[in-house]
Scaffold this motif. Structure first.
Motif, PDB file in Angstrom:
ATOM      1  N   THR A   1     -16.168  64.645   8.230  1.00 49.47           N
ATOM      2  CA  THR A   1     -17.475  65.431   7.780  1.00 49.47           C
ATOM      3  C   THR A   1     -18.681  65.033   8.666  1.00 49.47           C
ATOM      4  OG1 THR A   1     -18.307  63.424   6.355  1.00 49.47           O
ATOM      5  CG2 THR A   1     -16.639  64.556   5.438  1.00 49.47           C
ATOM      6  N   ALA A   2     -19.712  65.666   8.407  1.00 49.91           N
ATOM      7  CA  ALA A   2     -20.801  65.237   9.403  1.00 49.91           C
ATOM      8  C   ALA A   2     -21.306  63.725   9.343  1.00 49.91           C
ATOM      9  CB  ALA A   2     -22.031  66.242   8.890  1.00 49.91           C
ATOM     10  N   CYS A   3     -20.946  62.936   8.208  1.00 50.50           N
ATOM     11  CA  CYS A   3     -21.186  61.814   8.144  1.00 50.50           C
ATOM     12  C   CYS A   3     -20.252  60.963   9.010  1.00 50.50           C
ATOM     13  CB  CYS A   3     -21.142  61.137   6.354  1.00 50.50           C
ATOM     14  SG  CYS A   3     -22.467  61.932   5.302  1.00 50.50           S
TER      15      CYS A   3
ATOM     16  N   VAL B   1     -22.710  68.241   0.183  1.00 48.67           N
ATOM     17  CA  VAL B   1     -21.882  69.621   0.446  1.00 48.67           C
ATOM     18  C   VAL B   1     -21.972  70.281   1.837  1.00 48.67           C
ATOM     19  CG1 VAL B   1     -21.826  72.037  -0.239  1.00 48.67           C
ATOM     20  CG2 VAL B   1     -21.723  70.198  -2.075  1.00 48.67           C
ATOM     21  N   TRP B   2     -23.079  69.958   2.444  1.00 45.54           N
ATOM     22  CA  TRP B   2     -23.570  70.593   3.560  1.00 45.54           C
ATOM     23  C   TRP B   2     -22.690  69.807   4.558  1.00 45.54           C
ATOM     24  CZ3 TRP B   2     -25.305  68.539   8.466  1.00 45.54           C
ATOM     25  CH2 TRP B   2     -25.810  69.402   9.100  1.00 45.54           C
ATOM     26  N   ASP B   3     -22.565  68.436   4.549  1.00 43.47           N
ATOM     27  CA  ASP B   3     -21.768  67.665   5.448  1.00 43.47           C
ATOM     28  C   ASP B   3     -20.371  67.946   5.484  1.00 43.47           C
ATOM     29  OD1 ASP B   3     -24.165  65.642   5.857  1.00 43.47           O
ATOM     30  OD2 ASP B   3     -23.708  64.447   4.214  1.00 43.47           O
ATOM     31  N   VAL B   4     -19.998  68.211   4.333  1.00 41.99           N
ATOM     32  CA  VAL B   4     -18.433  68.659   4.411  1.00 41.99           C
ATOM     33  C   VAL B   4     -18.360  69.925   4.869  1.00 41.99           C
ATOM     34  CG1 VAL B   4     -16.489  69.311   2.980  1.00 41.99           C
ATOM     35  CG2 VAL B   4     -17.833  67.219   2.054  1.00 41.99           C
ATOM     36  N   ARG B   5     -19.183  71.183   4.647  1.00 36.98           N
ATOM     37  CA  ARG B   5     -18.993  72.037   5.425  1.00 36.98           C
ATOM     38  C   ARG B   5     -18.999  72.207   6.917  1.00 36.98           C
ATOM     39  NH1 ARG B   5     -18.120  75.954   1.772  1.00 36.98           N
ATOM     40  NH2 ARG B   5     -18.918  75.856  -0.460  1.00 36.98           N
ATOM     41  N   GLU B   6     -20.050  71.198   7.221  1.00 41.26           N
ATOM     42  CA  GLU B   6     -20.124  71.042   8.528  1.00 41.26           C
ATOM     43  C   GLU B   6     -19.013  70.250   9.534  1.00 41.26           C
ATOM     44  OE1 GLU B   6     -23.124  71.082  11.941  1.00 41.26           O
ATOM     45  OE2 GLU B   6     -22.977  72.237  10.036  1.00 41.26           O
TER      46      GLU B   6
ATOM     47  N   ARG C   1     -30.026  64.790   9.288  1.00 44.07           N
ATOM     48  CA  ARG C   1     -29.096  65.784   9.487  1.00 44.07           C
ATOM     49  C   ARG C   1     -29.336  66.631  10.728  1.00 44.07           C
ATOM     50  NH1 ARG C   1     -27.625  62.614   5.744  1.00 44.07           N
ATOM     51  NH2 ARG C   1     -25.642  63.038   4.695  1.00 44.07           N
ATOM     52  N   VAL C   2     -30.678  66.970  11.026  1.00 40.05           N
ATOM     53  CA  VAL C   2     -30.799  67.829  12.033  1.00 40.05           C
ATOM     54  C   VAL C   2     -32.231  67.360  12.533  1.00 40.05           C
ATOM     55  CG1 VAL C   2     -29.809  69.655  11.072  1.00 40.05           C
ATOM     56  CG2 VAL C   2     -32.234  69.552  10.504  1.00 40.05           C
ATOM     57  N   ASN C   3     -32.572  67.565  13.951  1.00 33.28           N
ATOM     58  CA  ASN C   3     -33.858  67.763  14.452  1.00 33.28           C
ATOM     59  C   ASN C   3     -34.433  69.082  14.498  1.00 33.28           C
ATOM     60  OD1 ASN C   3     -34.254  64.876  14.867  1.00 33.28           O
ATOM     61  ND2 ASN C   3     -32.653  64.752  16.300  1.00 33.28           N
TER      62      ASN C   3
END
Length: 275
Positions: A43-45, A159-164, A252-254
């Motif tokens: 994931t994104a984590c 949810v965003w983390d998983v999709r990312e 998550r983003v800059n």
């Protein structure tokens, strides 16, 4: 900013809208986790596989179920908050603690926990929404409405983390992002470390969407204060759409657009403890 109270999470009139969006995010996470081949997907984590994300959500959900039980009993048994400094490390350890639990068992446990938590939220009266004080592990006693909104924030971002991690083309749903805009400002206030601020300054935040508008942040070594206001006196202004604001606030983003003093804007964005 809209005058519709159903977009203001601090107003009990928002309960049905907020819980509907929260249930959708719960369902989306369940759908993402339902595919067995994704169990070890990254994931994104950093360092977390999908199984760790599920473990994290189980730990958090069961923690909140216990917190609401304590709140209903008048706060008996509530522990002192541990603060946010070690929040990321503690969450990581709790998530990884479930790695030996079989996949089907852990997913069923999360489904049951989510059902119980949603029932708890549905049972909240208008008075409970703002006056029932729930002992949050890191921040201390919080009104139920902030706990519900915070869970929406965490789940939406996860949810965003998983999709990312899956490499999908995706974005945060507009209604979730809109509901979270005012919560982001509270989150910033609660996680800012301003002890190194030598001279007070003002930063403007301009957002779009249902909860869009101009908000002035006054920054000093005493903390952050924010309120809707004129941004003309601010040395810098940061502009965001709702989804980008949420992803920025959760680290998550800059992103975003800076107008004015870029160095000051960067200093502002460096104040917040990672969660």
């Amino acid at each position: 900013m809209t005058g519709d109270p159903t977009w203001d999470f601090q107003n009990p009139a928002s309960k049905d809208r907020l819980l509907g969006v929260l249930q959708r995010e719960i369902d989306e996470m369940s759908e993402l986790a339902a595919e067995p081949t994704r169990w070890h997907a990254l994931t994104a984590c950093e360092g977390w596989e999908l199984r760790d994300m599920v473990g994290h959500l189980v730990a958090e959900t069961e923690g909140y179920l216990s917190a609401f039980d304590i709140a209903r009993r008048g706060g008996a048994g509530a522990r002192e908050p541990v603060g946010v400094a070690g929040m990321a490390e503690a969450s990581d350890a709790a998530a990884r603690a479930f790695r030996d639990v079989p996949r089907d068992e852990l997913l069923e446990r999360l489904r049951d926990d989510n059902d119980r938590l949603m029932q708890e939220f549905e049972s909240l009266s208008d008075a409970d929404w703002s006056s029932l004080m729930v002992p949050e592990r890191y921040f201390g006693p919080l009104p139920a409405m902030i706990v519900v909104e915070g869970i929406l924030g965490g789940l939406t971002v996860h949810v965003w983390d998983v999709r990312e991690g899956l490499g999908a083309r995706h974005a945060i749903a507009g209604d979730a992002a809109d509901l979270l805009v005012p919560f982001v400002y509270l989150l910033w206030s609660a996680t800012a470390d301003t002890t190194s601020v030598d001279s007070p300054y003002a930063i403007g935040i301009r957002t779009t969407g249902q909860n869009g508008g101009d908000t002035r942040f006054d920054v000093s070594d005493q903390g952050l204060r924010f309120a809707p206001g004129d941004l003309d006196e601010c040395a810098a202004t940061l502009e965001f759409d709702p989804g980008t604001l949420v992803l920025t606030a959760y680290g998550r983003v800059n992103a975003g657009t800076v107008r004015g003093d870029r160095q000051l804007a960067s200093s502002f964005r460096s104040l917040f403890v990672s969660i």
